[in-house]
Design a protein around this motif. Structure first.
Motif: not given
Length: 136
Positions: A45-63
């Motif tokens: 939720m914190m990540a998506l509050a910043e901006k929309p993300y693609r699945f792979g970006e979220l996967r890399r953001l939260v390893p």
């Protein structure tokens, strides 16, 4: 129910009456908190509050999150109405996740709790250490 402060006993009676009596399994607070209290929901939720993300970006953001757990958590957040999933007609298809209006409204108080947790993490850990030492 209005927004005035109501005792726990009164709220439990309201929840029991709303569920047919005797059972508070349909407690709205427990129902909502359960959906956002797992290990990964607040981070996503914190990540998506910043901006929309693609699945792979979220996967890399939260390893440390597994692909399966990321998929499940996003699915649960989508089911509760906090997250929107948009599929782009590309080869292979790409998917983007963003917060819905409901998700943004829920994130405001969640963000306050997250800030409190960051500010008080040391005190909580110290209290745990003191408790565990006294319990040993």
């Amino acid at each position: 129910m209005d927004s005035k402060v109501v005792s726990l006993r009164s709220k439990l009676e309201i929840y029991k009456a709303g569920s047919g009596g005797g059972n508070i399994a349909d407690c709205p607070v427990r129902d909502v908190i359960q959906g956002i209290s797992n290990k990964w929901s607040s981070l996503l939720m914190m990540a998506l509050a910043e901006k929309p993300y693609r699945f792979g970006e979220l996967r890399r953001l939260v390893p440390d999150i597994s692909q399966r757990m990321l998929t499940q958590t996003l699915h649960d957040l989508q089911r509760d109405g906090y997250v929107h999933r948009k599929v782009f007609p590309t080869k292979p298809p790409s998917v983007e996740y963003s917060l819905t209006d409901l998700g943004r409204s829920m994130f405001r108080p969640l963000h306050q709790l997250l800030q409190w947790a960051e500010l008080n993490h040391g005190a909580v850990r110290a209290a745990r250490t003191a408790f565990d030492a006294a319990d040993a």
